[in-house]
Design a protein around this motif. Structure first.
Motif, short mmCIF file in Angstrom:
data_model
loop_
_atom_site.label_atom_id
_atom_site.label_comp_id
_atom_site.label_asym_id
_atom_site.label_seq_id
_atom_site.Cartn_x
_atom_site.Cartn_y
_atom_site.Cartn_z
N ILE A 73 2.23 1.72 -3.53
CA ILE A 73 1.32 2.37 -4.63
C ILE A 73 1.16 3.87 -4.22
O ILE A 73 1.15 4.46 -5.25
CB ILE A 73 -0.33 1.68 -4.09
N ALA A 74 0.97 4.19 -2.99
CA ALA A 74 0.96 5.92 -2.58
C ALA A 74 2.34 6.48 -3.05
O ALA A 74 2.07 7.51 -3.54
CB ALA A 74 0.98 6.04 -1.26
N VAL A 108 -5.49 4.34 -9.08
CA VAL A 108 -5.71 5.36 -8.05
C VAL A 108 -5.06 6.67 -8.48
O VAL A 108 -5.35 7.73 -8.46
CB VAL A 108 -4.71 5.07 -6.87
N ILE A 115 -7.20 10.21 -8.84
CA ILE A 115 -6.61 11.48 -8.08
C ILE A 115 -6.22 12.65 -9.10
O ILE A 115 -6.49 13.67 -8.75
CB ILE A 115 -5.39 11.02 -7.18
N VAL A 119 2.26 6.70 -7.02
CA VAL A 119 1.24 7.66 -7.38
C VAL A 119 1.64 9.04 -7.07
O VAL A 119 1.87 9.95 -8.21
CB VAL A 119 -0.11 7.43 -6.68
N LEU A 139 -2.78 -0.90 -9.52
CA LEU A 139 -3.41 -0.25 -8.46
C LEU A 139 -3.06 1.27 -8.47
O LEU A 139 -3.62 2.43 -8.43
CB LEU A 139 -3.43 -0.61 -7.17
N SER A 140 -1.41 1.37 -8.80
CA SER A 140 -0.93 2.56 -8.81
C SER A 140 -1.53 3.34 -10.16
O SER A 140 -1.56 4.76 -9.72
CB SER A 140 0.57 2.64 -9.04
N SER A 197 0.79 -1.18 0.13
CA SER A 197 0.00 -0.02 0.19
C SER A 197 0.91 1.18 0.00
O SER A 197 0.61 2.12 -0.67
CB SER A 197 -0.84 0.05 1.19
#
Length: 183
Positions: free
Chosen positions: A18-19, A71, A75, A22, A67-68, A15
């Motif tokens: 991923i953040a 997301v 965003i 991004v 997922l990156s 997680s």
């Protein structure tokens, strides 16, 4: 450690990857547009995606990559959603991890990371992305390929140089890498 504790740790780290991906990809990258379409994005947003696949499993890299992109799109959308680019982002995490795991047997050195990342980036950034941009937006290959080749040549050295110290020097990461068994 219990299996649930390991799974929670893995989920938490992925997680965070991923953040981080991004933020690095969407907000801290240099973007060059051609004909109103983003032609080249130079940045290190793929670094956390590589790390996920290298540290854990290729499937982790694939999921973190996909997922990156998803997301990141929600965003900071850049035009309409195109699933082709989610696929390339997923493969950015999967292909180098497959090469690293099965070809190099997780041997951690500059050459193994250089080749694994080089093969993955060539397939995704030099072959797939220009193809999708060309077919979707009709941007000529003559415009796309020179900048792609320059970006690829630069990042081919940058990514392994940044990945190797992270995997070798951060104790928790080093512990995960060293205790990982090849199937």
């Amino acid at each position: 450690m219990k299996k649930s504790t390991v799974d929670i740790k893995r989920l938490t780290i992925n997680s965070a990857f991923i953040a981080l991906s991004v933020v690095l990809e969407r907000f801290l990258s240099l973007r060059i547009s051609f004909f109103g379409v983003e032609g080249v994005r130079i940045g290190i947003g793929a670094l956390p995606i590589f790390l996920s696949g290298f540290i854990f499993e290729p499937m982790d890299g694939l999921i973190v990559g996909a997922l990156s992109d998803l997301v990141g799109y929600f965003i900071s959308p850049m035009g309409i959603y195109m699933p082709q680019f989610t696929l390339t982002s997923a493969l950015t995490g999967w292909i180098p991890a497959i090469v690293y795991k099965y070809f190099f047997r997780r041997k951690l050195n500059f050459l193994s990371l250089f080749v694994a990342i080089g093969i993955g980036q060539f397939i995704t950034d030099v072959v797939m992305v220009p193809y999708f941009i060309h077919t979707l937006f009709h941007v000529p290959y003559a415009v796309l390929m020179p900048t792609r080749a320059i970006g690829y040549a630069i990042m081919l050295f940058v990514y392994p140089v940044l990945t190797l110290p992270v995997m070798k020097r951060i104790p928790a990461v080093r512990q995960m890498v060293l205790t990982k068994k090849v199937e």
